[in-house]
Scaffold this motif. Structure first.
Motif, short mmCIF file in Angstrom:
data_model
loop_
_atom_site.label_atom_id
_atom_site.label_comp_id
_atom_site.label_asym_id
_atom_site.label_seq_id
_atom_site.Cartn_x
_atom_site.Cartn_y
_atom_site.Cartn_z
N ARG A 180 24.11 -30.69 -31.59
CA ARG A 180 23.70 -29.48 -30.80
C ARG A 180 22.51 -29.88 -29.51
N GLN A 204 24.78 -20.69 -24.42
CA GLN A 204 24.78 -20.67 -25.91
C GLN A 204 25.79 -19.78 -26.38
N GLU A 205 26.46 -18.80 -25.86
CA GLU A 205 27.59 -17.97 -26.57
C GLU A 205 28.69 -19.01 -26.46
N ASP A 208 28.24 -21.48 -29.56
CA ASP A 208 28.42 -20.68 -30.71
C ASP A 208 29.66 -20.53 -31.21
N GLN A 212 31.42 -22.55 -34.16
CA GLN A 212 32.24 -21.86 -35.45
C GLN A 212 33.39 -22.66 -35.50
#
Ligand SMILES: Nc1nc2c(ncn2[C@@H]2O[C@H](COP(=O)(O)OP(=O)(O)OP(=O)(O)O)[C@@H](O)[C@H]2O)c(=O)[nH]1
Ligand SMILES: [Mg+2]
Length: 699
Positions: A180, A204-205, A208, A212
């Motif tokens: 990360r 960030q989006e 993520d 995931q």
């Protein structure tokens, strides 16, 4: 040079389409790791693994080559392979020696035919696969698009484990989905140094989303992790890495990494991930082999404790050195100078100057452990695909399935007197490259060479000159035409010669009739009342066969016909075998031109695979080659077309098909039958043949 044990070795074949950046990446990996002292470049002719004169001149890889990068106490053996399909044999050999395939995909081009072929072969062999998305600094680089392309066209099992920050000229960092953290590369860095920072907010989006995907992949590899993931529990980095590593080993997960070899961005991360995710040779399933002389399979445990077993996967002949063999140890270890055994050839070999290779340089080592890749020169009688084991425990490994030649051309020396050198050179080059074959065809009186494509054969000609001093030229192979009859005819052959003492006398009457295709030749003795004494009839037959072998209209052997010998006469004193043989020859020469002679040509049963979008063009091309199309059907992702095509029209087909289908198409053929040549074509063949025979007789 440090010697590494099997658990500290990783063997990686770097594969993929031509110009996807494999050689540049191998160079960058070895350089950034500090195992090579210079950051080489393909365009400047200094890349570690493109070191042969052919490769430097052409700026692409032709042969597989070895390099290594030592990172965190692990030695990564890198096998750089050529991407061009003409040299696919070396890509197969490289993968056979590796424990994982790193499939390099260009960020501007995506999945190409070379990517597909590498993927197919690695999958068939159950080889763990990782992807590296290269050339990210190039204009129009598109990470998402290429990732989708791999996912849609190759495998849903691909999962990014890092994502780029910026793309094309703006590419400047990589986000690691495990840690990360974001690495921002220092401008002008020579060895991929970076500053570690937090994930930039604008990423960030994206982070993520990919994170995931990765977590879901990890969770599905392991029930325990899945439960914890669904329960909202944290999965640690080590657990995640371990899960991915297992997934890689079983082929269930194909991690995607990215970077730029020329800028060295992402290269450190790749080194680390190769050491962490690629199975060590000692972690691979045992290789199955056969005990020599006993077909029961044996499993070779990848351990130093097993008896030594290695396979030679590449041989190169080097001026002043001789043959250099690259081998992979599948079981046991070996010391410098050890005696090993090549069971099928019953030869014991001494591994003098046992070495490892870094591009063109070789370093002698005291020993090599299980799993390592070694190099040794001057073996007596060991060739590519041979197994080396021990006399006490002789075994044979499965052979690397090298593909058969697709393109056949004729070759001849330009200067008389070099014929012997040519044949030695061809023999040596076949040993270097099993996809290259050669033979002398006695009927065509030509030396024929076969390879995967014309580029392949042109390089062979270059190597003949450079390595063996032979000046050779390629040409079109001759066609083995035949002649036959469409009608019946009859007549006499009379041989009479009076010279001084005893003369010669033979006289026969024959009838010629056609037979069905493939029947060959029949002779029917219809002589009644001994008008030709029975002991002379076989001589007539012999004479006819001799004449028929020389042809009627074009000088090609005559086939599929029957001759009846139904009348004749003899002389008590002057007749003998020789006279009746002459009578047979003359009878054939008299009668054959009246039996409607025609020319036959070999026709091939051809199967072509093409993408649907090129089907029209491929069929049109086959028709223009006088092909008779039998039908087409879907075959996996491609369409298969079957056709009968005269061999004479298949000249340079590989090149044509390659260009029509952008390398995606393939074909194979076998001889189907002999068919009559249309009259207009036959006329040209006859003229050509006349010239050939004149040239030969003129010599
Ligand atoms: N901009 C940029 N160019 C690169 C990069 N890597 C390689 N290239 C260039 O791309 C071209 C092809 O690179 P190679 O490393 O020879 O590619 P390859 O996959 O080994 O090609 P083959 O040996 O033909 O299979 C060369 O001109 C390289 O200089 C990169 O990361 N960025
Ligand atoms: Mg290359």
């Amino acid at each position: 040079m440090k010697v590494y044990t099997g658990d500290r070795i990783r063997n990686v074949a770097v594969v993929g389409h031509g110009a996807s950046g494999k050689t540049s990446l191998v160079d960058a990996l070895a350089f950034v790791a500090g195992s090579s002292t210079r950051h080489g470049s393909v365009t400047q002719g200094t890349a570690l693994t493109d070191y042969t004169p052919d490769e430097i001149e052409r700026q692409y890889s032709i042969s597989l080559a070895l390099a290594h990068a030592e990172w965190n106490g692990v030695k990564i053996n890198l096998i750089d392979t050529p991407g061009y399909l003409d040299f696919i044999g070396d890509a197969l050999a490289g993968m056979s020696a590796a424990d994982a395939a790193l499939i390099v995909v260009g960020a501007t081009s995506g999945v190409e035919v070379g990517t597909e072929k590498a993927w197919e072969f690695a999958s068939e062999r159950g080889l763990p696969r990782l992807f590296f998305l290269s050339l990210l600094d190039k204009e129009n680089a598109d990470f998402e698009k290429v990732y989708r392309d791999i996912k849609d066209h190759l495998t849903p099992k691909v999962v990014p484990i890092e994502i780029p920050v910026g793309e094309g000229p703006d590419f400047h960092g990589i986000i690691n989905l495990f840690s990360r953290k974001c690495h921002l590369y220092k401008k002008g860095t020579k060895t991929g140094e970076y500053d570690e920072v937090d994930i930039p907010p604008e990423y960030q989006e994206r982070f993520d989303r990919y994170s995931q995907d990765l977590m879901e992949t990890i969770a599905t590899t392991n029930d325990d992790l899945l439960e914890r993931y669904l329960g909202g529990e944290e999965i640690t980095r080590d657990e995640a890495i371990q899960a991915i590593k297992q997934g890689v080993a079983s082929g269930e997960v194909c991690p995607l990494l990215c970077g730029s070899a020329t800028l060295t961005y992402g290269v450190r991360a790749l080194l680390a991930k190769l050491t962490e995710l690629v199975p060590a040779p000692t972690e691979r399933p045992p290789v199955v082999a056969e005990r020599w002389g006993d077909p029961t399979p044996v499993e070779l445990a990848p351990s130093d404790d097993s008896p030594f077993v290695a396979q030679v996967f590449k041989t190169v002949s080097e001026p002043h050195v001789g043959d250099v063999s690259f081998f992979r140890i599948h079981a046991g270890s070996v010391k410098n100078g050890a005696d090993v055994f090549n069971a099928p050839r019953s030869v014991s070999e001494k591994l003098n100057h046992l070495s490892i290779a870094q591009g063109r340089d070789r370093t002698e080592v005291p020993m090599l452990h299980v799993g390592d890749i070694g190099v040794v020169a001057k073996l007596k009688d060991t060739h590519t695909n041979d197994t080396l084991s021990t006399e006490a425990s002789p075994v044979v490994l499965q052979k690397i399935p090298f593909p058969e030649p697709l393109t056949v051309l004729s070759i001849k020396v330009k200067q008389r007197g070099e014929e012997d050198k040519l044949s030695t050179g061809l023999h040596k080059l076949h040993e270097e490259d099993p996809t290259f074959q050669h033979r002398y065809d006695a009927e065509l009186r030509q030396t024929l060479i076969g390879g995967r494509g014309e580029r392949h054969l042109e390089i062979i000609v270059g190597r003949l000159e450079r390595k063996f001093g032979v000046h050779a030229a390629l040409g079109q192979p001759r066609i083995a035409y035949r002649e036959t009859f469409k009608g019946k005819a009859e007549g006499q052959g009379r041989h009479k010669k009076q010279t001084g003492g005893r003369g010669q006398f033979g006289d026969c009457w024959i009838r010629i009739a056609p037979l069905a295709r493939g029947s060959g030749y029949e002779f029917d003795d219809k002589i009644k009342g001994g008008v030709i004494p029975s002991k002379y009839v076989p001589a007539v037959d012999k004479g006819i066969q001799e004449a028929a072998a020389r042809g009627v209209t074009s000088g090609y052997p005559v086939v599929d016909f029957k001759v009846e010998c139904y009348d004749g006469s003899y002389h008590d004193v002057d007749s003998n075998e020789q006279s009746f043989k002459m009578a047979g020859i003359m009878a054939f020469r008299n009668v054959a031109p009246n039996a409607k002679p025609v020319l036959l040509e070999p026709v091939l049963d051809v199967q072509v695979w093409t993408p649907e979008e090129n089907l029209g063009e491929v069929m049109g091309d086959l028709s223009s080659r006088r092909g008779q199309i039998l039908g087409s059907e879907r075959d996996g992702r491609l369409t298969k077309v079957r056709a009968y095509v005269p061999e004479a029209e298949m000249y340079r087909y590989a090149t044509q098909l390659h260009s029509m289908t952008h390398g995606r198409g393939g074909f194979q053929w076998s001889l189907s039958s002999y068919q009559e040549v249309p009259p207009d074509v036959a006329e040209k063949v006859r003229e050509q043949r006349k010239k050939e025979l004149e040239e030969e007789n003129g010599r």
